[in-house]
Design an enzyme around this catalytic site. Sequence first.
Site, PDB file in Angstrom:
ATOM      1  N   LYS A  83       0.877  -1.257   0.051  1.00 29.40           N
ATOM      2  CA  LYS A  83      -0.009   0.020  -0.123  1.00 29.40           C
ATOM      3  C   LYS A  83       0.917   1.207  -0.131  1.00 29.40           C
ATOM      4  CE  LYS A  83      -4.415  -0.373   2.407  1.00 29.40           C
ATOM      5  NZ  LYS A  83      -4.941  -0.118   3.711  1.00 29.40           N
TER       6      LYS A  83
HETATM    7  C1  E4P Z   1      -8.222   0.995   3.162  1.00 28.32           C
HETATM    8  O1  E4P Z   1      -7.526   0.039   2.888  1.00 28.32           O
HETATM    9  C2  E4P Z   1      -8.259   1.318   4.784  1.00 28.32           C
HETATM   10  O2  E4P Z   1      -7.449   0.361   5.462  1.00 28.32           O
HETATM   11  C3  E4P Z   1      -9.608   1.685   5.288  1.00 28.32           C
HETATM   12  O3  E4P Z   1     -10.447   1.377   4.471  1.00 28.32           O
HETATM   13  C4  E4P Z   1      -9.733   2.978   5.909  1.00 28.32           C
HETATM   14  O4  E4P Z   1     -11.005   2.906   6.587  1.00 28.32           O
HETATM   15  P1  E4P Z   1     -11.192   4.126   7.601  1.00 28.32           P
HETATM   16  O5  E4P Z   1     -11.647   5.342   7.073  1.00 28.32           O
HETATM   17  O6  E4P Z   1     -12.300   3.600   8.125  1.00 28.32           O
HETATM   18  O7  E4P Z   1     -10.073   4.222   8.709  1.00 28.32           O
END
Ligand code: E4P
Length: 215
Positions: A83
């Site tokens: 990521k």
């Molecule tokens: C995506 O891969 C992120 O880990 C995640 O969906 C972020 O979500 P949040 O906005 O609930 O922190």
Amino acid sequence: MRIFIDTANIEQIKEIHSWGILDGVTTNPSLIAKEGKDLRTVVEEIAELVDGPISAEAVSLDAEAMFEEGMELSSIHHNVNIKLPMSIEGLKATKALYNEGVDVNMTLVFSPQQALLAAKAGARYVSPFVGRLDDIGHTGMDVVAEILDIFDNYDFDTEVIAASIRHPLHVSQAASVGAHIATIPHSILRKMVSHPKTDEGIEAFLADWEKVKNL
Ligand code: E4P
């Protein structure tokens, strides 16, 4: 639509994996921090459980360091993808990792324009954050739909992960617009199973069965 769980908690992953519906896992630095373990240990534990893509996030901010971090993380297991945050440095590192055959999940995507650039750089996945867009008065799912249209127009292989999912309705909406993947927190996966009419129906069937089971 493939279903990933958005957590770094091994017990939660084990539970959802046991349902037979889990296709992959996404983590992020905040989720890793909650577990109080180092990223490598968590990713190794996940890889032992789940045979599917696992996102591990790099925390460097310049392209060269992101690339090094990505190469290191991808060596943990062949299912690991990296990521990277959407940024100019993130795009450069995406291209460099793509050239090495390493999959990138471009994260913190909030617009179709960002997604287009990520796909051009060779990202394997883009993660538009639906809930965080809703939080600021935009319809996050419209961004997912627009990204899907753009990728379809040009036959990009990049897959769209509907991320920042906040409730079960987001999941069915993601499936309706054709998101390839939704990454879903544990609590929401559990909510998706439940329906009061299902509970009521099971109770009524069992009560009726009790009346006749000894006939
Ligand atoms: C995506 O891969 C992120 O880990 C995640 O969906 C972020 O979500 P949040 O906005 O609930 O922190």
